[in-house]
Design an enzyme around this catalytic site. Structure first.
Site, PDB file in Angstrom:
ATOM      1  N   ASP A   8      22.297  84.188  50.646  1.00 50.00           N
ATOM      2  CA  ASP A   8      21.684  84.997  49.722  1.00 50.00           C
ATOM      3  C   ASP A   8      21.587  84.473  48.513  1.00 50.00           C
ATOM      4  O   ASP A   8      22.445  83.660  47.985  1.00 50.00           O
ATOM      5  CB  ASP A   8      22.479  86.494  49.634  1.00 50.00           C
ATOM      6  CG  ASP A   8      21.674  87.193  48.875  1.00 50.00           C
ATOM      7  OD1 ASP A   8      20.579  87.645  48.717  1.00 50.00           O
ATOM      8  OD2 ASP A   8      22.496  87.598  47.978  1.00 50.00           O
ATOM      9  N   ASP A  10      20.868  85.904  44.935  1.00 53.81           N
ATOM     10  CA  ASP A  10      21.214  86.813  43.784  1.00 53.81           C
ATOM     11  C   ASP A  10      22.870  87.187  43.997  1.00 53.81           C
ATOM     12  O   ASP A  10      22.846  88.128  44.932  1.00 53.81           O
ATOM     13  CB  ASP A  10      20.429  87.927  43.450  1.00 53.81           C
ATOM     14  CG  ASP A  10      18.989  87.563  42.903  1.00 53.81           C
ATOM     15  OD1 ASP A  10      18.934  86.435  41.964  1.00 53.81           O
ATOM     16  OD2 ASP A  10      18.174  88.303  42.988  1.00 53.81           O
TER      17      ASP A  10
END
Length: 174
Positions: A8, A10
């Site tokens: 992922d 952020d």
């Protein structure tokens, strides 16, 4: 077949909701988290194919254009290159948070598409995220799952828990 490291963006690779930045809509808002460059370099050196899989609902909501996201990702790649690290590919979902599209995590489509494109053995691969939708997407895709940060209650069904990406890399590569 290759082994993939699906990350992922952020909260795993870069700061978000921090004292410096709320959302990453421009390259100037992008700051690598401590240890991320070193961690991704280790994954590269160990032969993992490294991918970024990120929900970017700000595009669908009109907060940013896809060209701005491309500029953010160029900044990320440039920052990683300073550590001799690289990502092999980036997938993102540009749709609004509740658009019910096939690509938005917690659905696994971004992972599945990257796996097919790059010949990835999902059962030996990892999905690393900081929230429950990341863990759910990894589980649905058939990867091992790693929760980064301190939200164990939110994604209690992750296979592994680490405070940050470098601590996961340390455990995997030593």
């Amino acid at each position: 077949m290759y082994i993939g490291m699906f990350l992922d963006r952020d909260g795993v690779i870069n700061e978000v909701l921090s004292h410096r930045v709320k959302f990453v809509n421009k390259p100037k808002d992008f700051y690598l988290l401590n240890g991320v460059g070193e961690a991704i370099k280790r994954f590269n050196d160990e032969g993992f194919k490294v991918f970024v899989v990120t929900n970017q609902g700000g595009i669908g909501l009109g907060y940013m254009q896809e060209s701005a996201l491309d500029d953010v990702h160029k900044k990320m790649e440039s920052d990683l290159a300073e550590f001799g690290a690289h990502v092999d590919d980036i997938a993102y979902c540009p749709h609004k948070p509740h658009a019910n599209c096939a690509c938005r995590k917690p659905k696994p489509q971004m992972i599945l598409d990257l796996a097919e494109k790059h010949k990835i053995d999902l059962s030996n691969s990892y999905m690393v995220g900081d929230r429950a939708p990341d863990i759910e997407a990894g589980r649905e895709a058939g990867t091992q799952t790693v929760l980064i940060g301190d939200r164990k209650d939110e994604a209690a069904d992750a296979d592994f828990f680490y405070p940050n990406l470098i601590s996961f890399a340390d455990s995997l590569t030593k």
